[in-house]
Motif scaffolding. Structure first.
Motif, PDB file in Angstrom:
ATOM      1  N   UNK A 182     -27.376  61.141  27.564  1.00  0.00           N
ATOM      2  CA  UNK A 182     -26.107  61.337  28.269  1.00  0.00           C
ATOM      3  C   UNK A 182     -25.361  60.007  28.412  1.00  0.00           C
ATOM      4  N   UNK A 222     -21.588  58.798  27.073  1.00  0.00           N
ATOM      5  CA  UNK A 222     -20.618  58.350  28.071  1.00  0.00           C
ATOM      6  C   UNK A 222     -20.141  56.933  27.748  1.00  0.00           C
ATOM      7  N   UNK A 223     -21.079  56.067  27.397  1.00  0.00           N
ATOM      8  CA  UNK A 223     -20.748  54.661  27.147  1.00  0.00           C
ATOM      9  C   UNK A 223     -19.800  54.511  25.966  1.00  0.00           C
ATOM     10  N   UNK A 276     -16.254  52.708  26.366  1.00  0.00           N
ATOM     11  CA  UNK A 276     -15.907  51.494  25.611  1.00  0.00           C
ATOM     12  C   UNK A 276     -14.619  51.701  24.807  1.00  0.00           C
ATOM     13  N   UNK A 335     -12.191  53.634  25.725  1.00  0.00           N
ATOM     14  CA  UNK A 335     -11.144  53.581  26.755  1.00  0.00           C
ATOM     15  C   UNK A 335     -10.825  52.134  27.129  1.00  0.00           C
TER      16      UNK A 335
END
Lengths: 153, 153, 153
Positions: free
Chosen positions: A128, A132-133, A137, A139
């Motif tokens: 997960x 997400x990371x 990153x 963004x």
């Protein structure tokens, strides 16, 4: 440049719409789960006898893990998607190459859908967190790019 | 007018990017705190034995005040920043004087950073509330200005 | 097209401003309720003796239903309004007829105000859900319309 016929802006618009539909889907999925569990409600008035709740009980407003999971996924969306919607829009204004914009914007969408799949099926944290990371990153990259452009670099 | 070379719009873009980075930082700060505390997790699967969690325990998904504080700060961001991002953008379209736009938009950024500093260090409510109120009033001012302009005043 | 003198865009701007003011009002309403209840606070430091809290007690940071209700209403706003702000903006770019734009955008605003009224007064779930669903369907409609336009249909 802010025109749905502009390829870079259309890329943004497609990614934005997919993310908006994803976010809205979490609300409807919460509804589906609450109906399926006949519980996980949150308001005192939700245990009143009504046409859709003919046999109410106080247990219906206790936390229900299957409903809470969707709420946590949705909360993660709220922490991320509104900022993507703004950052992606501003990023288009920096006039990026189409291919790069597609990788970043569609890459973000894919990272969020994979994050959803991992979260929904209860995969271990590492899976997960990886998805997400990647999204976070992307963004950050877009936001820093806009910031530098706005500062004149 | 929606152009990063326009001084008023660039002011908005800079303020928006700083606020987006601020919001995203809260997610990463939550991660840092969860690692530092080895707890404050929220999902049942987060107590599974994995490479990053070699010695899991059920206590890891109990609320942890140091982690919850960051979550509350982030929640406050979610209640404010998405609306600032939209209101600030629309405010630029009213064609405000550059100096006023700078005071409002950068003033908002400063108010949020001070709010963070006060919240993060656990200052008394009055300090935190003062900084929050300044930002909220700037947001309301910009929104009312846009509303009047859109209504033709 | 992105111009407050354009009737369709002005419609969006008016609806957006009303929704931003609605969202911000929830924060202030939470403050009003916390003062009225002298409780419902959330931070350990909020039970310190200060000029605004001369007689603190640990009970002040217990959940208070009257305050929590406003927080749930606000959370519902966070799950919906940021996505409306983005979708409505993109929808304007599809060049919709003014009358349709007015029905959708003002209809969304009315649905959210009625949702608030139903939630605030504790109406049964069916009433609250009906108003929420109307707004959510308008949001989905606009988003799908933008998606199709961006894809070239």
């Amino acid at each position: 440049m802010i025109d749905l016929h502009n390829a870079v802006f259309a890329t943004y618009a497609i990614a934005a719409c997919l993310m908006i539909l994803k976010a809205v889907s979490m609300s409807w999925l919460t509804v589906v789960r609450m109906i399926g569990e006949n519980g996980g409600f949150r308001n005192p008035e939700d245990t009143k006898k009504t046409p859709m709740n003919p046999n109410p009980s106080p247990a219906q407003i206790q936390p229900n893990e299957r409903v809470e999971r969707i709420r946590r996924i949705q909360q993660n969306d709220l922490e991320n998607l509104p900022f993507f919607l703004a950052a992606g829009f501003l990023y288009v204004l920096t006039g990026p190459p189409l291919l790069l914009a597609q990788w970043l914007l569609y890459g973000y969408v894919v990272s969020r859908l994979l994050h959803f799949a991992a979260y929904f099926t209860g995969q271990i944290h590492e899976v997960r967190a990886t998805f997400w990371s990647i999204g976070s990153l992307i963004l950050i990259f877009m936001t820093v790019r806009v910031l530098l452009a706005a500062l004149g670099y």
